[in-house]
Scaffold this motif. Sequence first.
Motif, PDB file in Angstrom:
ATOM      1  N   TYR A 156       0.832  -1.190   0.000  1.00  0.00           N
ATOM      2  CA  TYR A 156       0.000   0.000   0.000  1.00  0.00           C
ATOM      3  C   TYR A 156       0.870   1.244   0.000  1.00  0.00           C
ATOM      4  O   TYR A 156       2.000   1.237   0.487  1.00  0.00           O
ATOM      5  CB  TYR A 156      -0.903   0.026   1.233  1.00  0.00           C
ATOM      6  N   THR A 157       0.332   2.322  -0.532  1.00  0.00           N
ATOM      7  CA  THR A 157       1.026   3.606  -0.555  1.00  0.00           C
ATOM      8  C   THR A 157       0.219   4.618   0.247  1.00  0.00           C
ATOM      9  O   THR A 157      -0.861   4.321   0.746  1.00  0.00           O
ATOM     10  CB  THR A 157       1.183   4.124  -2.003  1.00  0.00           C
ATOM     11  N   ASP A 158       0.740   5.820   0.344  1.00  0.00           N
ATOM     12  CA  ASP A 158       0.022   6.894   1.034  1.00  0.00           C
ATOM     13  C   ASP A 158      -0.648   7.833   0.046  1.00  0.00           C
ATOM     14  O   ASP A 158      -0.974   8.976   0.370  1.00  0.00           O
ATOM     15  CB  ASP A 158       0.988   7.679   1.928  1.00  0.00           C
ATOM     16  N   LEU A 159      -0.891   7.369  -1.187  1.00  0.00           N
ATOM     17  CA  LEU A 159      -1.570   8.194  -2.183  1.00  0.00           C
ATOM     18  C   LEU A 159      -3.007   8.472  -1.764  1.00  0.00           C
ATOM     19  O   LEU A 159      -3.653   7.672  -1.078  1.00  0.00           O
ATOM     20  CB  LEU A 159      -1.599   7.496  -3.546  1.00  0.00           C
ATOM     21  N   PHE A 160      -3.520   9.598  -2.232  1.00  0.00           N
ATOM     22  CA  PHE A 160      -4.932   9.885  -2.051  1.00  0.00           C
ATOM     23  C   PHE A 160      -5.746   8.837  -2.808  1.00  0.00           C
ATOM     24  O   PHE A 160      -5.474   8.548  -3.975  1.00  0.00           O
ATOM     25  CB  PHE A 160      -5.263  11.282  -2.573  1.00  0.00           C
ATOM     26  N   VAL A 161      -6.731   8.251  -2.144  1.00  0.00           N
ATOM     27  CA  VAL A 161      -7.558   7.209  -2.739  1.00  0.00           C
ATOM     28  C   VAL A 161      -8.840   7.825  -3.279  1.00  0.00           C
ATOM     29  O   VAL A 161      -9.589   8.477  -2.539  1.00  0.00           O
ATOM     30  CB  VAL A 161      -7.909   6.118  -1.708  1.00  0.00           C
ATOM     31  N   VAL A 162      -9.096   7.647  -4.570  1.00  0.00           N
ATOM     32  CA  VAL A 162     -10.387   8.025  -5.143  1.00  0.00           C
ATOM     33  C   VAL A 162     -11.285   6.804  -5.030  1.00  0.00           C
ATOM     34  O   VAL A 162     -11.132   5.824  -5.757  1.00  0.00           O
ATOM     35  CB  VAL A 162     -10.249   8.472  -6.600  1.00  0.00           C
ATOM     36  N   ASN A 163     -12.207   6.850  -4.082  1.00  0.00           N
ATOM     37  CA  ASN A 163     -13.094   5.720  -3.795  1.00  0.00           C
ATOM     38  C   ASN A 163     -14.495   6.055  -4.278  1.00  0.00           C
ATOM     39  O   ASN A 163     -15.181   6.900  -3.689  1.00  0.00           O
ATOM     40  CB  ASN A 163     -13.097   5.425  -2.300  1.00  0.00           C
ATOM     41  N   LEU A 164     -14.933   5.398  -5.355  1.00  0.00           N
ATOM     42  CA  LEU A 164     -16.224   5.683  -5.960  1.00  0.00           C
ATOM     43  C   LEU A 164     -17.306   4.672  -5.570  1.00  0.00           C
ATOM     44  O   LEU A 164     -18.409   4.718  -6.113  1.00  0.00           O
ATOM     45  CB  LEU A 164     -16.081   5.719  -7.489  1.00  0.00           C
ATOM     46  N   VAL A 165     -16.982   3.772  -4.656  1.00  0.00           N
ATOM     47  CA  VAL A 165     -17.993   2.848  -4.132  1.00  0.00           C
ATOM     48  C   VAL A 165     -18.716   3.561  -2.999  1.00  0.00           C
ATOM     49  O   VAL A 165     -18.097   3.893  -1.985  1.00  0.00           O
ATOM     50  CB  VAL A 165     -17.356   1.535  -3.638  1.00  0.00           C
ATOM     51  N   PRO A 166     -20.011   3.829  -3.131  1.00  0.00           N
ATOM     52  CA  PRO A 166     -20.708   4.686  -2.168  1.00  0.00           C
ATOM     53  C   PRO A 166     -20.576   4.221  -0.719  1.00  0.00           C
ATOM     54  O   PRO A 166     -20.727   3.035  -0.413  1.00  0.00           O
ATOM     55  CB  PRO A 166     -22.170   4.616  -2.639  1.00  0.00           C
ATOM     56  N   ASN A 167     -20.246   5.178   0.148  1.00  0.00           N
ATOM     57  CA  ASN A 167     -20.224   4.991   1.605  1.00  0.00           C
ATOM     58  C   ASN A 167     -19.268   3.895   2.070  1.00  0.00           C
ATOM     59  O   ASN A 167     -19.428   3.360   3.172  1.00  0.00           O
ATOM     60  CB  ASN A 167     -21.637   4.699   2.133  1.00  0.00           C
ATOM     61  N   SER A 168     -18.286   3.550   1.258  1.00  0.00           N
ATOM     62  CA  SER A 168     -17.332   2.507   1.641  1.00  0.00           C
ATOM     63  C   SER A 168     -16.024   3.128   2.108  1.00  0.00           C
ATOM     64  O   SER A 168     -15.714   4.283   1.795  1.00  0.00           O
ATOM     65  CB  SER A 168     -17.071   1.558   0.469  1.00  0.00           C
ATOM     66  N   MET A 169     -15.251   2.351   2.832  1.00  0.00           N
ATOM     67  CA  MET A 169     -13.969   2.806   3.345  1.00  0.00           C
ATOM     68  C   MET A 169     -12.965   1.675   3.205  1.00  0.00           C
ATOM     69  O   MET A 169     -13.184   0.576   3.721  1.00  0.00           O
ATOM     70  CB  MET A 169     -14.093   3.224   4.808  1.00  0.00           C
ATOM     71  N   THR A 170     -11.890   1.894   2.477  1.00  0.00           N
ATOM     72  CA  THR A 170     -10.882   0.861   2.292  1.00  0.00           C
ATOM     73  C   THR A 170      -9.908   0.846   3.456  1.00  0.00           C
ATOM     74  O   THR A 170      -9.804   1.803   4.231  1.00  0.00           O
ATOM     75  CB  THR A 170     -10.095   1.098   0.995  1.00  0.00           C
ATOM     76  N   TYR A 171      -9.160  -0.268   3.562  1.00  0.00           N
ATOM     77  CA  TYR A 171      -8.120  -0.367   4.585  1.00  0.00           C
ATOM     78  C   TYR A 171      -7.125   0.774   4.422  1.00  0.00           C
ATOM     79  O   TYR A 171      -6.664   1.371   5.401  1.00  0.00           O
ATOM     80  CB  TYR A 171      -7.406  -1.706   4.474  1.00  0.00           C
ATOM     81  N   GLN A 172      -6.787   1.071   3.187  1.00  0.00           N
ATOM     82  CA  GLN A 172      -5.805   2.115   2.931  1.00  0.00           C
ATOM     83  C   GLN A 172      -6.301   3.480   3.417  1.00  0.00           C
ATOM     84  O   GLN A 172      -5.553   4.242   4.030  1.00  0.00           O
ATOM     85  CB  GLN A 172      -5.490   2.185   1.434  1.00  0.00           C
ATOM     86  N   GLU A 173      -7.565   3.803   3.171  1.00  0.00           N
ATOM     87  CA  GLU A 173      -8.121   5.062   3.659  1.00  0.00           C
ATOM     88  C   GLU A 173      -8.087   5.133   5.186  1.00  0.00           C
ATOM     89  O   GLU A 173      -7.738   6.156   5.767  1.00  0.00           O
ATOM     90  CB  GLU A 173      -9.555   5.228   3.163  1.00  0.00           C
ATOM     91  N   LYS A 174      -8.466   4.029   5.825  1.00  0.00           N
ATOM     92  CA  LYS A 174      -8.450   4.009   7.288  1.00  0.00           C
ATOM     93  C   LYS A 174      -7.038   4.216   7.822  1.00  0.00           C
ATOM     94  O   LYS A 174      -6.827   4.926   8.804  1.00  0.00           O
ATOM     95  CB  LYS A 174      -9.022   2.687   7.787  1.00  0.00           C
ATOM     96  N   ALA A 175      -6.056   3.592   7.157  1.00  0.00           N
ATOM     97  CA  ALA A 175      -4.666   3.751   7.584  1.00  0.00           C
ATOM     98  C   ALA A 175      -4.195   5.194   7.431  1.00  0.00           C
ATOM     99  O   ALA A 175      -3.318   5.651   8.166  1.00  0.00           O
ATOM    100  CB  ALA A 175      -3.763   2.814   6.784  1.00  0.00           C
ATOM    101  N   GLN A 176      -4.790   5.915   6.494  1.00  0.00           N
ATOM    102  CA  GLN A 176      -4.426   7.314   6.273  1.00  0.00           C
ATOM    103  C   GLN A 176      -5.164   8.257   7.216  1.00  0.00           C
ATOM    104  O   GLN A 176      -4.937   9.470   7.180  1.00  0.00           O
ATOM    105  CB  GLN A 176      -4.725   7.701   4.822  1.00  0.00           C
ATOM    106  N   GLY A 177      -6.043   7.722   8.042  1.00  0.00           N
ATOM    107  CA  GLY A 177      -6.743   8.550   9.019  1.00  0.00           C
ATOM    108  C   GLY A 177      -8.141   8.956   8.648  1.00  0.00           C
ATOM    109  O   GLY A 177      -8.808   9.684   9.396  1.00  0.00           O
ATOM    110  N   TRP A 178      -8.632   8.512   7.493  1.00  0.00           N
ATOM    111  CA  TRP A 178      -9.996   8.867   7.091  1.00  0.00           C
ATOM    112  C   TRP A 178     -11.005   8.087   7.927  1.00  0.00           C
ATOM    113  O   TRP A 178     -10.787   6.946   8.298  1.00  0.00           O
ATOM    114  CB  TRP A 178     -10.227   8.543   5.618  1.00  0.00           C
TER     115      TRP A 178
END
Length: 469
Positions: free
Chosen positions: A220-242
Motif C-alpha cells: 500500500y502507498t500513502d496516495l490519495f484514494v479516489v473511492n467511488l464505491v458509495p459509503n465505503s472505506m478501504t483499509y488504505q483510507e483508514k490507515a491514512q486517518g480517514w
Amino acid sequence: MKRLILLAISHCCICSLLVAQPSANWKPLFNGKNLDGWERLNGEAAYEIRGNEIVGITREGTPNTFLATTEMYTDFILELEFWVDPLINSGVQIRSNSVPSYQKGRVHGYQVEIDPSARKWTGGIYDEARRGWLYPLEVNPPARDAFQQYEWNKLRVEAIGNSIRTWVNGIPCSELVDNVTRKGFIALQVHSIRDKHMAGREIKWRNIRIQTENLVPLPYTDLFVVNLVPNSMTYQEKAQGWRSLFDGKTAENWRGAHRETFPEKSWKVAQGELVVMSSNGAEAQAGGDIVTKETFSTFEFQLEFMLTEGANSGIKYFITEAYESGGSAIGLEYQLLDDEKHPDAAMGTAGNRTVASLYDLIPAHKQKPKVKPGEWHHARIVVSGKKRDTWPNAREDEGKYFEGYHIEHWLDNRKVLEYERGNQAFDALIARSKYKDWEGFGKWQAGRILLQEHGDEVHFRSVKVRRLE
C-alpha cells in the motif's frame, strides 16, 4: 504518525507475502509474430509488428482506434513497456467493452493514460466514452514526473476486486476504487488526430504480459484514494486517518444547527443517501442546516453530491453558532449550485457564487469540471498549515498560532481554488462581501462543518473526514 505506522505494517505484511508466494506466472499477450488474440476496434489507424514491438500509427480522418484482446479479464496484474511520440496522446484500456447496445459498439471503460504533453498525466485513470477523468494526476503531483520523454517507459496495472492501481517506471500513480465494471478486454489505443500534419506518428508497446492467478499486490502507498464505491472505506483510507461521517443508514454524526438533535423536517436518510428535501418554492423549511457534532481545525473533508435542476446548497466550514442567525450558521462556504439554472451564479463578483467557489469571496477556476444535475460529483476541502497569529485584537484563548490558514477547494479531483486566511488580501475580500458586518468572520481557530438546507433537493453520500497534524 499513526498513519505512517499502519502503512509500514501493511508494507511488511505484503513483503512477507511476496516472499511466501511462488514465482509469478506471467503470460505474454503478444507472441512477437502476429496479432493472434487481438482485434482492431472502432477506428482505422494502423498497427504493425516490428520485431518484438507492436507499433500504432496515427491516421487522418478516423476516430480513436483500439487493438483489443479477444479474451476478457477480471482480476489481473498487467505489465508492459511503451514509447510514444511527444506530440500525440494514447492510453491502455483495461476492463473495457464494446457492445452494439452502447453507442453502436464504441469502446468504453477504464483507460490508463499515456500523456506526453505538458500536463503530464501519464498513469492517471480516465473512463473512456463514459464518465471522463476518475483519477487525474493533479491529486498526485510527484507522479507527474514519472514518465520519461523519448524513452521506453514501464507501466504496471493492478486490477484486483474493486481496486485499480497504476505505476509508471516504479512510481505509484493512481489508487482508484470503483465497482462499475469488473470484466473486460485490454486494448492499446491510437488516439484520433486533429489534422493531417499529425498523421504517421507512432506509439509503440513491447514486453506485454499478464498474470491472472495467485495475484500479490505491491505494498500500500500513502496516495490519495479516489473511492467511488458509495459509503465505503478501504483499509488504505483508514490507515491514512480517514473516517466516515455518514454510513448510509443513520445521521448520528450530525445535528441541527443551533439544535441539540437532528432535524425532524427537511432531511431524510434514504437508499444510502443523506437528502435535503425540496421546500416546493419556499427558500427553506423548518429543519434548517445540519452541522457535525465535532469541531475541526486542520482537516480534509470530502463527499459526493448530486444536485437537482436549479438547486442551491453549500458546504460550510469553520462554523460558529455564536451569531444569531436563525436555523443556519455562519462560516466559510464551498458553494454547491446548478450554475446553468440558478440565478445566484450570475450574482456576486467575477463568478464567486458559482459551484465550488468560496461563496461571495473567491471564484473557482473557470476551467473547473462542469457539474450536471442528476449526476454525482465529488467535493473536497483541504484545510492545512499553521502560522503565527497576526490578527489584531486576538483573544487570549486563541493561542500563539493560527490553525488552518491555507485552504483548497477541489471539484471532481481537480483543484479549483486555494487561498490563505488571516492576511490583508483575505480581509479585503471580506470587507466587500455580504459578510462585512459579521465581526471576526472567517477567523476562527476551529469550527463545525455544515451541510446547507436551502429549500432545494440535494443528495449527499460518501461523507468522510480526516484530521491533519
